[in-house]
Design an enzyme around this catalytic site. Structure first.
Site, PDB file in Angstrom:
ATOM      1  N   SER A  90      22.205  44.805  32.211  1.00 46.03           N
ATOM      2  CA  SER A  90      21.794  43.159  32.451  1.00 46.03           C
ATOM      3  C   SER A  90      20.538  43.128  32.264  1.00 46.03           C
ATOM      4  CB  SER A  90      22.359  43.005  33.757  1.00 46.03           C
ATOM      5  OG  SER A  90      22.141  41.568  33.911  1.00 46.03           O
ATOM      6  N   SER A  91      20.061  41.893  31.488  1.00 47.15           N
ATOM      7  CA  SER A  91      18.368  41.745  31.543  1.00 47.15           C
ATOM      8  C   SER A  91      18.391  40.136  31.327  1.00 47.15           C
ATOM      9  CB  SER A  91      18.082  42.294  30.200  1.00 47.15           C
ATOM     10  OG  SER A  91      18.570  41.757  29.140  1.00 47.15           O
ATOM     11  N   SER A  92      17.031  39.714  31.640  1.00 46.91           N
ATOM     12  CA  SER A  92      16.975  38.248  31.067  1.00 46.91           C
ATOM     13  C   SER A  92      16.274  38.405  29.577  1.00 46.91           C
ATOM     14  CB  SER A  92      15.633  37.772  32.017  1.00 46.91           C
ATOM     15  OG  SER A  92      15.497  36.305  31.645  1.00 46.91           O
TER      16      SER A  92
END
Length: 373
Positions: A90-92
């Protein structure tokens, strides 16, 4: 401590930069990037470096607050979760890619949108700012991510519908949608997505190493061009899924083998060839092992345990050592040779077409070039 006025200035600088570089083109998305505070959604994260290391940041740490805010408003992805093998889950997304996708989505007030891959919730906040809360649905597989995203969205005055489900299933109870945006990568478009987007609706999604903009047809199929290169974390079907690491791929490429020579131009590092390999050989993993006498390209197919090690020669051929039932080097060579023979077209010359029953076809503009995927 950095003040809210300081973060407002950082957002203005980011928007100016994205506008100057052509990623932000419309007032509604510029206003969204100015209004939604990214630091509210990403408080602890890692920034990847070219060497493979990660710089860790925590906005709650007074000694890191300033550098962390600079990273938040830099044009880089911020990793917020990893699997057991150390691969990001998960990341932005980097703001430039986020802006590019939102502009391609062409969504406006009065439309409904489904986001697959809630992640931090920041992108959902941008969608809410433009479309309104009731028009936005967002789904993610991980209950912890969903919980944290809901809290961040609520804290910042946004209340989209956020569901904890397998993203491949979409969210049928809120369908149909005018727009679907996926902040995760897929090798093929799930049939559920096709059923949940209206005719004339738009799907923006990372397929392989390409970003596709698809328009739904009246028959339930979809088609459209690849508009840019992109590489998102893959859509996961189970929380415990662990991606294959570089060392795991290298370990697969061993055992009984044979050596052969194949025709293979030295174009394996070209982005277009990497993109084509990712779309045409979606389950094949590739890593590059650096040696004093040049790189070695290592391919592995976990499903069949087939593998190949490729060393390019100066005469347009390659020495291949391989094992297993699939001839991976031959498949890759065919992709590279065809691309060169077609005068090395850019990614934007390729289109993806999907029938209502899920059959995928890659097409090249300007000729009869088509590949069933």
């Amino acid at each position: 401590m950095t003040t809210s006025m300081d973060t407002s200035e950082l957002r203005e600088q980011l928007v100016d930069d994205l506008t100057t570089r052509g990623f932000l083109r419309s007032d509604r998305w510029r206003e969204a990037f100015l209004a939604v505070r990214r630091e509210e959604f990403v408080t602890r994260f890692m920034v990847p470096s070219p060497t493979g290391d990660h710089q860790h940041y925590d906005l709650a740490d007074p000694d890191q607050h300033g550098p962390a805010l600079s990273a938040v408003y830099g044009d880089t992805p911020l990793i917020t979760q990893q699997d057991a093998g150390g691969t990001a889950t998960s990341s932005s997304t980097a703001p430039s890619l986020m802006a590019l996708m939102l502009e391609a989505l062409d969504a406006s007030r009065g439309m409904t949108a489904l986001e697959v891959g809630t992640g931090t919730g920041y992108n959902a906040g941008l969608l809410c700012h433009v479309l309104g809360d009731d028009a936005v649905s967002s789904v993610d597989l991980d209950p912890l991510l969903v919980s944290l995203a809901r809290e961040a969205l609520d804290r910042n005055g946004y209340s989209p519908h956020v569901g904890c489900v397998n993203g491949a299933d979409g969210l049928p109870q809120r369908a149909p949608y005018d727009r679907l945006i996926a902040t995760c990568g897929v090798s093929r478009i799930p049939e559920a997505w096709l059923r949940q987007v209206r005719p004339g609706g738009v799907i923006v999604v990372n397929v392989g190493f390409g970003l596709a903009r698809l328009i739904m047809g009246p028959d339930g199929g979809a088609s459209g061009p690849f508009i840019e290169y992109a590489s998102f974390m893959q859509l996961r079907h189970h929380r415990g899924d662990v991606a294959h690491t570089v060392s795991a791929v290298l370990a697969m490429a061993a055992g009984p083998s044979e050596t052969r020579t194949v025709l293979l131009p030295a174009v394996l590092d070209e982005r277009e060839v990497i993109f084509l390999r990712s779309v045409m050989l979606p389950n094949v993993r590739q890593v590059v092992a650096e040696h004093p006498d040049g790189p070695e390209y290592v391919l592995a197919d976990p499903a069949t345990t087939s593998w190949a090690r490729i060393r390019l020669q100066h005469d347009g051929t390659a020495t291949v050592t391989e094992g297993g039932q699939r001839h991976l080097a031959r498949d890759l060579a065919r992709i590279a040779v065809d691309w060169v023979a077609a005068s090395r077209p850019p990614i934007t010359a390729y289109k993806l077409a999907i029938t209502a029953d899920g059959q995928h076809e890659l097409r090249l503009d300007g000729g009869p070039h088509r590949w069933t995927l």
